[in-house]
Motif scaffolding. Structure first.
Motif, PDB file in Angstrom:
ATOM      1  N   GLU A   1       0.856  -0.902  -0.108  1.00  0.00           N
ATOM      2  CA  GLU A   1       0.157   0.004   0.121  1.00  0.00           C
ATOM      3  C   GLU A   1       0.893   1.082   0.042  1.00  0.00           C
ATOM      4  N   ILE A   2       0.802   1.942  -0.979  1.00  0.00           N
ATOM      5  CA  ILE A   2       1.632   3.170  -1.114  1.00  0.00           C
ATOM      6  C   ILE A   2       0.847   4.546  -0.820  1.00  0.00           C
ATOM      7  N   ARG A   3       1.449   5.420  -0.174  1.00  0.00           N
ATOM      8  CA  ARG A   3       0.761   6.831   0.007  1.00  0.00           C
ATOM      9  C   ARG A   3       1.545   7.709  -0.185  1.00  0.00           C
ATOM     10  N   VAL A   4       1.066   9.061  -0.698  1.00  0.00           N
ATOM     11  CA  VAL A   4       1.968  10.146  -1.052  1.00  0.00           C
ATOM     12  C   VAL A   4       1.260  11.270  -0.031  1.00  0.00           C
ATOM     13  N   GLN A   5       2.224  12.017   0.536  1.00  0.00           N
ATOM     14  CA  GLN A   5       1.544  12.861   1.500  1.00  0.00           C
ATOM     15  C   GLN A   5       2.205  14.375   1.036  1.00  0.00           C
ATOM     16  N   LYS A   6       1.349  15.406   0.996  1.00  0.00           N
ATOM     17  CA  LYS A   6       1.789  16.776   0.751  1.00  0.00           C
ATOM     18  C   LYS A   6       1.106  17.539   1.783  1.00  0.00           C
TER      19      LYS A   6
END
Length: 87
Positions: free
Chosen positions: A32-37
Motif C-alpha cells: 500500500e503506497i501513500r503520497v503526502q503533501k
C-alpha cells in the motif's frame, strides 16, 4: 512502513503524464503506497487522488509504503521523481 521525503524538480510538477508514470510504477508493487503533501494524503495508485494534491515544482512530498515490497516501491518512485520522469 518505509518512508522517504523527496522534492519534485521537474518543471511541470505532477501533471497528467508524470502522474500517470507515477501511478503505473506504484501499481507494480503489492504494498500500500501513500503520497503526502502537507496534511493531505493520497493513494499513490489513484491518478485522480494523486493529481488532486496539486503537486507542483518545488513541492516536498513524503512517499510511504507498507507491505512486502515497501522499500523497493518507495525507492522506485523516488528514482522516478529524481529522473524528472524522463522529461
Amino acid at each position: 512502513m518505509y518512508t522517504k521525503i523527496v522534492t519534485i524538480s521537474n518543471k511541470t510538477g505532477l501533471h497528467a503524464r508524470p502522474a500517470s508514470s507515477f501511478v503505473q510504477t506504484a501499481a507494480k508493487f503489492q504494498s500500500e503506497i501513500r503520497v503526502q503533501k502537507e496534511d493531505n494524503i493520497a493513494d499513490a495508485k489513484s491518478i485522480l487522488k494523486l493529481m488532486a494534491l496539486g503537486i507542483t515544482k518545488g513541492t516536498e512530498i513524503a512517499i510511504a509504503a507498507e507491505g512486502p515490497d515497501e522499500k523497493a516501491a518507495v525507492e522506485a518512485l523516488v528514482e522516478l521523481i529524481e529522473s524528472n520522469f524522463g522529461e
